[in-house]
Write a protein that holds these residues in place. Sequence first.
Motif, PDB file in Angstrom:
ATOM      1  N   LYS A 268       0.817  -1.217   0.000  1.00  0.00           N
ATOM      2  CA  LYS A 268       0.000   0.000   0.000  1.00  0.00           C
ATOM      3  C   LYS A 268       0.853   1.271   0.000  1.00  0.00           C
ATOM      4  O   LYS A 268       0.365   2.335  -0.357  1.00  0.00           O
ATOM      5  N   ASP A 269       2.132   1.181   0.371  1.00  0.00           N
ATOM      6  CA  ASP A 269       3.013   2.345   0.423  1.00  0.00           C
ATOM      7  C   ASP A 269       3.849   2.526  -0.839  1.00  0.00           C
ATOM      8  O   ASP A 269       4.729   3.386  -0.869  1.00  0.00           O
ATOM      9  N   LEU A 270       3.616   1.738  -1.881  1.00  0.00           N
ATOM     10  CA  LEU A 270       4.461   1.795  -3.070  1.00  0.00           C
ATOM     11  C   LEU A 270       4.277   3.073  -3.877  1.00  0.00           C
ATOM     12  O   LEU A 270       5.237   3.741  -4.219  1.00  0.00           O
ATOM     13  N   GLY A 271       3.056   3.415  -4.219  1.00  0.00           N
ATOM     14  CA  GLY A 271       2.815   4.613  -5.021  1.00  0.00           C
ATOM     15  C   GLY A 271       3.283   4.426  -6.450  1.00  0.00           C
ATOM     16  O   GLY A 271       2.846   3.526  -7.158  1.00  0.00           O
ATOM     17  N   ASP A 272       4.199   5.315  -6.907  1.00  0.00           N
ATOM     18  CA  ASP A 272       4.652   5.256  -8.302  1.00  0.00           C
ATOM     19  C   ASP A 272       5.714   4.188  -8.541  1.00  0.00           C
ATOM     20  O   ASP A 272       6.137   3.975  -9.673  1.00  0.00           O
ATOM     21  N   GLN A 273       6.151   3.504  -7.495  1.00  0.00           N
ATOM     22  CA  GLN A 273       7.136   2.439  -7.660  1.00  0.00           C
ATOM     23  C   GLN A 273       6.544   1.200  -8.324  1.00  0.00           C
ATOM     24  O   GLN A 273       7.281   0.328  -8.781  1.00  0.00           O
ATOM     25  N   VAL A 274       5.229   1.143  -8.395  1.00  0.00           N
ATOM     26  CA  VAL A 274       4.581   0.016  -9.071  1.00  0.00           C
ATOM     27  C   VAL A 274       4.977  -0.013 -10.547  1.00  0.00           C
ATOM     28  O   VAL A 274       5.187  -1.080 -11.126  1.00  0.00           O
ATOM     29  N   GLU A 275       5.112   1.161 -11.141  1.00  0.00           N
ATOM     30  CA  GLU A 275       5.522   1.221 -12.551  1.00  0.00           C
ATOM     31  C   GLU A 275       6.935   0.686 -12.740  1.00  0.00           C
ATOM     32  O   GLU A 275       7.231   0.058 -13.744  1.00  0.00           O
ATOM     33  N   LYS A 276       7.815   0.929 -11.769  1.00  0.00           N
ATOM     34  CA  LYS A 276       9.168   0.377 -11.850  1.00  0.00           C
ATOM     35  C   LYS A 276       9.121  -1.144 -11.857  1.00  0.00           C
ATOM     36  O   LYS A 276       9.835  -1.798 -12.620  1.00  0.00           O
ATOM     37  N   ILE A 277       8.272  -1.712 -10.999  1.00  0.00           N
ATOM     38  CA  ILE A 277       8.134  -3.174 -10.931  1.00  0.00           C
ATOM     39  C   ILE A 277       7.601  -3.706 -12.246  1.00  0.00           C
ATOM     40  O   ILE A 277       8.106  -4.703 -12.781  1.00  0.00           O
ATOM     41  N   ARG A 278       6.581  -3.053 -12.790  1.00  0.00           N
ATOM     42  CA  ARG A 278       6.013  -3.496 -14.070  1.00  0.00           C
ATOM     43  C   ARG A 278       7.050  -3.415 -15.184  1.00  0.00           C
ATOM     44  O   ARG A 278       7.112  -4.295 -16.053  1.00  0.00           O
ATOM     45  N   ASN A 279       7.866  -2.367 -15.177  1.00  0.00           N
ATOM     46  CA  ASN A 279       8.907  -2.228 -16.200  1.00  0.00           C
ATOM     47  C   ASN A 279       9.954  -3.327 -16.082  1.00  0.00           C
ATOM     48  O   ASN A 279      10.403  -3.871 -17.093  1.00  0.00           O
ATOM     49  N   VAL A 280      10.354  -3.659 -14.855  1.00  0.00           N
ATOM     50  CA  VAL A 280      11.337  -4.731 -14.654  1.00  0.00           C
ATOM     51  C   VAL A 280      10.777  -6.060 -15.156  1.00  0.00           C
ATOM     52  O   VAL A 280      11.469  -6.829 -15.843  1.00  0.00           O
ATOM     53  N   ILE A 281       9.516  -6.323 -14.852  1.00  0.00           N
ATOM     54  CA  ILE A 281       8.897  -7.583 -15.290  1.00  0.00           C
ATOM     55  C   ILE A 281       8.816  -7.633 -16.808  1.00  0.00           C
ATOM     56  O   ILE A 281       9.092  -8.673 -17.429  1.00  0.00           O
ATOM     57  N   SER A 282       8.461  -6.516 -17.442  1.00  0.00           N
ATOM     58  CA  SER A 282       8.359  -6.520 -18.903  1.00  0.00           C
ATOM     59  C   SER A 282       9.738  -6.596 -19.570  1.00  0.00           C
ATOM     60  O   SER A 282       9.879  -7.217 -20.623  1.00  0.00           O
ATOM     61  N   GLU A 283      10.762  -5.989 -18.964  1.00  0.00           N
ATOM     62  CA  GLU A 283      12.112  -6.071 -19.534  1.00  0.00           C
ATOM     63  C   GLU A 283      12.675  -7.479 -19.467  1.00  0.00           C
ATOM     64  O   GLU A 283      13.379  -7.918 -20.368  1.00  0.00           O
ATOM     65  N   LYS A 284      12.372  -8.187 -18.391  1.00  0.00           N
ATOM     66  CA  LYS A 284      12.891  -9.545 -18.220  1.00  0.00           C
ATOM     67  C   LYS A 284      12.115 -10.580 -19.031  1.00  0.00           C
ATOM     68  O   LYS A 284      12.507 -11.739 -19.118  1.00  0.00           O
ATOM     69  N   ASN A 285      10.976 -10.201 -19.593  1.00  0.00           N
ATOM     70  CA  ASN A 285      10.144 -11.096 -20.404  1.00  0.00           C
ATOM     71  C   ASN A 285       9.728 -12.352 -19.649  1.00  0.00           C
ATOM     72  O   ASN A 285       9.807 -13.469 -20.172  1.00  0.00           O
ATOM     73  N   TYR A 286       9.309 -12.172 -18.404  1.00  0.00           N
ATOM     74  CA  TYR A 286       8.806 -13.304 -17.632  1.00  0.00           C
ATOM     75  C   TYR A 286       7.443 -13.716 -18.167  1.00  0.00           C
ATOM     76  O   TYR A 286       6.631 -12.882 -18.527  1.00  0.00           O
ATOM     77  N   VAL A 287       7.207 -15.020 -18.222  1.00  0.00           N
ATOM     78  CA  VAL A 287       5.894 -15.543 -18.587  1.00  0.00           C
ATOM     79  C   VAL A 287       5.123 -15.718 -17.280  1.00  0.00           C
ATOM     80  O   VAL A 287       5.510 -16.528 -16.434  1.00  0.00           O
ATOM     81  N   LEU A 288       4.059 -14.962 -17.110  1.00  0.00           N
ATOM     82  CA  LEU A 288       3.340 -14.931 -15.840  1.00  0.00           C
ATOM     83  C   LEU A 288       1.844 -15.069 -16.060  1.00  0.00           C
ATOM     84  O   LEU A 288       1.341 -14.872 -17.158  1.00  0.00           O
TER      85      LEU A 288
END
Length: 120
Positions: free
Chosen positions: A46-66
């Motif tokens: 709940k305290d992440l805020g705009d850091q969620v976009e960083k997480i999404r970018n890392v996941i998309s850069e690594k091309n994880y199948v999720l």
Amino acid sequence: MTIIAGSRLPDNKHIVIGLTHVHGIGRSRAKDICELAKINPETKVKDLGDQVEKIRNVISEKNYVLGTSLKRVVNQCIKDKITIRSYQGRRLILGLPVNGQKTQKNAKTARKRRVSRRKD
């Protein structure tokens, strides 16, 4: 409410634990994602805020199948084993343990699934 890869993350948990609610992310991969995004693993979701976009970018850069795409890939592998009639495919059809487990006393889970597998 934070949604990553189609999964809702619980607000009151640390981000490392919250990421494990996404199908295909375990503890070690969640720690790696936090390191690459430069986020403290003990931060609450709940305290992440705009850091969620960083997480999404890392996941998309690594091309994880999720998520659902990972489930689709796993189900396709199971169907392939059944169609080529491999040893594991035959065990799957019969609803028996696939990976060499004992069957006399401790295959209750496989026996429970046997009824639904045979209808395929």
